[in-house]
Design an enzyme around this catalytic site. Structure first.
Site, PDB file in Angstrom:
ATOM      1  N   ASN A  20       0.875  -1.177   0.000  1.00 13.44           N
ATOM      2  CA  ASN A  20       0.000   0.000   0.000  1.00 13.44           C
ATOM      3  C   ASN A  20       0.907   1.220   0.000  1.00 13.44           C
ATOM      4  OD1 ASN A  20      -1.790   2.064   0.517  1.00 13.44           O
ATOM      5  ND2 ASN A  20      -2.232   1.441   2.630  1.00 13.44           N
ATOM      6  N   TRP A  21       1.048   1.797  -1.169  1.00 11.98           N
ATOM      7  CA  TRP A  21       1.994   2.919  -1.303  1.00 11.98           C
ATOM      8  C   TRP A  21       1.482   4.207  -0.650  1.00 11.98           C
ATOM      9  CZ3 TRP A  21       3.804   2.457  -7.135  1.00 11.98           C
ATOM     10  CH2 TRP A  21       4.725   1.409  -7.236  1.00 11.98           C
ATOM     11  N   LYS A  22       0.197   4.251  -0.328  1.00 11.96           N
ATOM     12  CA  LYS A  22      -0.396   5.483   0.228  1.00 11.96           C
ATOM     13  C   LYS A  22      -0.088   6.649  -0.718  1.00 11.96           C
ATOM     14  CE  LYS A  22      -0.076   3.342   4.724  1.00 11.96           C
ATOM     15  NZ  LYS A  22       0.072   3.478   6.169  1.00 11.96           N
TER      16      LYS A  22
ATOM     17  N   HIS B 171      -9.422   1.575   4.761  1.00 18.23           N
ATOM     18  CA  HIS B 171      -8.159   1.680   5.497  1.00 18.23           C
ATOM     19  C   HIS B 171      -8.355   2.626   6.686  1.00 18.23           C
ATOM     20  CE1 HIS B 171      -4.050   2.772   6.459  1.00 18.23           C
ATOM     21  NE2 HIS B 171      -3.688   1.653   5.867  1.00 18.23           N
TER      22      HIS B 171
ATOM     23  N   GLU C 280      -6.643   4.945   7.818  1.00 11.98           N
ATOM     24  CA  GLU C 280      -6.378   6.364   7.540  1.00 11.98           C
ATOM     25  C   GLU C 280      -7.596   7.007   6.891  1.00 11.98           C
ATOM     26  OE1 GLU C 280      -2.696   5.762   5.440  1.00 11.98           O
ATOM     27  OE2 GLU C 280      -1.760   5.172   7.336  1.00 11.98           O
TER      28      GLU C 280
ATOM     29  N   GLU D 125      -5.577  -4.785  10.656  1.00  8.17           N
ATOM     30  CA  GLU D 125      -4.523  -3.803  10.866  1.00  8.17           C
ATOM     31  C   GLU D 125      -4.785  -3.023  12.151  1.00  8.17           C
ATOM     32  OE1 GLU D 125      -2.489  -2.619   6.943  1.00  8.17           O
ATOM     33  OE2 GLU D 125      -4.276  -1.394   7.132  1.00  8.17           O
TER      34      GLU D 125
ATOM     35  N   GLY E  49       2.524   2.214  10.768  1.00 10.40           N
ATOM     36  CA  GLY E  49       3.503   3.295  10.620  1.00 10.40           C
ATOM     37  C   GLY E  49       4.265   3.620  11.891  1.00 10.40           C
TER      38      GLY E  49
ATOM     39  N   SER F 218       3.339  -2.183  10.286  1.00 10.53           N
ATOM     40  CA  SER F 218       4.790  -2.260  10.538  1.00 10.53           C
ATOM     41  C   SER F 218       5.404  -3.614  10.167  1.00 10.53           C
ATOM     42  CB  SER F 218       5.109  -1.903  11.993  1.00 10.53           C
ATOM     43  OG  SER F 218       4.763  -0.543  12.243  1.00 10.53           O
TER      44      SER F 218
ATOM     45  N   GLY G  74       2.729  -1.011   4.247  1.00  5.87           N
ATOM     46  CA  GLY G  74       2.892   0.386   3.870  1.00  5.87           C
ATOM     47  C   GLY G  74       4.350   0.719   3.610  1.00  5.87           C
ATOM     48  N   GLY G  75       5.004   1.273   4.613  1.00  3.24           N
ATOM     49  CA  GLY G  75       6.366   1.807   4.474  1.00  3.24           C
ATOM     50  C   GLY G  75       7.350   0.876   3.783  1.00  3.24           C
TER      51      GLY G  75
HETATM   52  P1  PGA Z   1       2.872   0.271   7.578  1.00  2.00           P
HETATM   53  O1  PGA Z   1       1.404   0.522   6.969  1.00  2.00           O
HETATM   54  O2  PGA Z   1       3.359  -1.032   6.973  1.00  2.00           O
HETATM   55  O3  PGA Z   1       3.679   1.443   7.116  1.00  2.00           O
HETATM   56  O4  PGA Z   1       2.727   0.180   9.041  1.00  2.00           O
HETATM   57  C1  PGA Z   1       0.502  -0.540   6.821  1.00  2.00           C
HETATM   58  C2  PGA Z   1      -0.787  -0.036   6.239  1.00  2.00           C
HETATM   59  O5  PGA Z   1      -1.214   1.076   6.571  1.00  2.00           O
HETATM   60  O6  PGA Z   1      -1.431  -0.739   5.432  1.00  2.00           O
END
Ligand code: PGA
Length: 257
Positions: free
Chosen positions: A9-11, A94, A96, A166, A172, A213, A234-235
């Protein structure tokens, strides 16, 4: 056996040029792991060029959100009809989007149904906040999010959905959920809730990812857990070498490499 699915998930990261560079770097090495489903969830603007670049690579493409209507006066929104044909999957709900953009259990349910109608695979995100976790409300919160997301969805459709557990406090932060805890919530809450809705056979067929994470140094232990069918990352999905490492480690942990 459920096919593991590892989704980046590149956001709000990467220009079109950067997205295409990423594909160039990963598509060769990822060929070695055909038994893991690999997905890149990119910003809308990169979906069209990526859909071309990913043709024949075995890497699937996902969006990070969408509206539930086919079209209409919804400034700034993108519809399932527009995504259909361009991508294979779409992340729905998600945290966010729930926290920053007003997504509710009801909009998550509408979007999930719309994705299914248009043959897009929804990755439905659920997970408790730090406060809920500390208050011992994880099971109730996650169970309710699952029930609400699947409301009115048939068993035949439900098996096409991917769920991502999640915990918000793990996203994050660099602090992943301990693997045994993630396994317990995924099996004992997410899959158990699905079993109560659809029966055990259907619940056993639905893939449930962990997210929060995930990194090269913790992915193996997470993916060794029997209830965890992949990851939403994500990251660590932004770096090509890390993404390849995550896929390789997942394949190995599941005995598929
Ligand atoms: P993260 O994000 O791996 O950076 O913790 C995961 C996500 O939001 O899907």
């Amino acid at each position: 056996m459920r096919t593991p699915i590892l989704a980046g998930n590149w956001k709000m990261h990467k220009t079109i040029a950067e997205a295409l560079e990423f594909v160039k770097a990963v598509h060769g090495p990822l060929n070695d792991f055909p038994r893991v489903e690999k997905v890149i969830c990119a910003p809308f603007i990169s979906l069209a060029p990526l859909s071309e670049a990913l043709r024949g690579t075995g890497i699937q493409l996902g969006a990070q959100n969408m509206h539930w209507e086919d079209q209409g006066a919804y400034t700034g929104e993108v519809s399932p009809l527009m995504l259909k044909g361009l991508c294979d999957l779409v992340i729905i709900g998600h945290s966010e989007r729930r926290q920053l953009f007003g997504e509710t259990d009801e909009t998550v349910n509408r979007k999930t149904k719309a994705a299914l109608t248009h043959s897009l695979t929804p990755i439905v995100c659920v997970g408790e906040s730090l406060e809920q976790n500390r208050a011992g409300e994880t099971e109730a919160c996650v169970g309710e999010q699952v029930r609400a997301a699947f409301d009115g969805i048939s068993a035949g459709q439900a098996v096409r959905i991917v769920v991502a557990y999640e915990p918000i406090w793990a996203i994050g932060t660099g602090i992943a959920c301990p693997p045994e805890d993630a396994n317990r919530i995924i099996g004992g809450v997410v899959r158990a809730t699905l079993a109560s809705l659809y029966g055990d056979a259907v619940a056993q067929a639905i893939r449930i990812q962990y997210g929060g994470s995930i990194k090269p140094d913790n992915v193996t232990e997470l993916m060794q857990q029997p209830e965890i069918d992949g990851g939403l990352v994500g990251g660590a999905s932004l770096n090509p070498a890390d993404f390849v490492t995550l896929v390789r480690a997942s394949a190995q942990a599941k005995g598929l490499a």
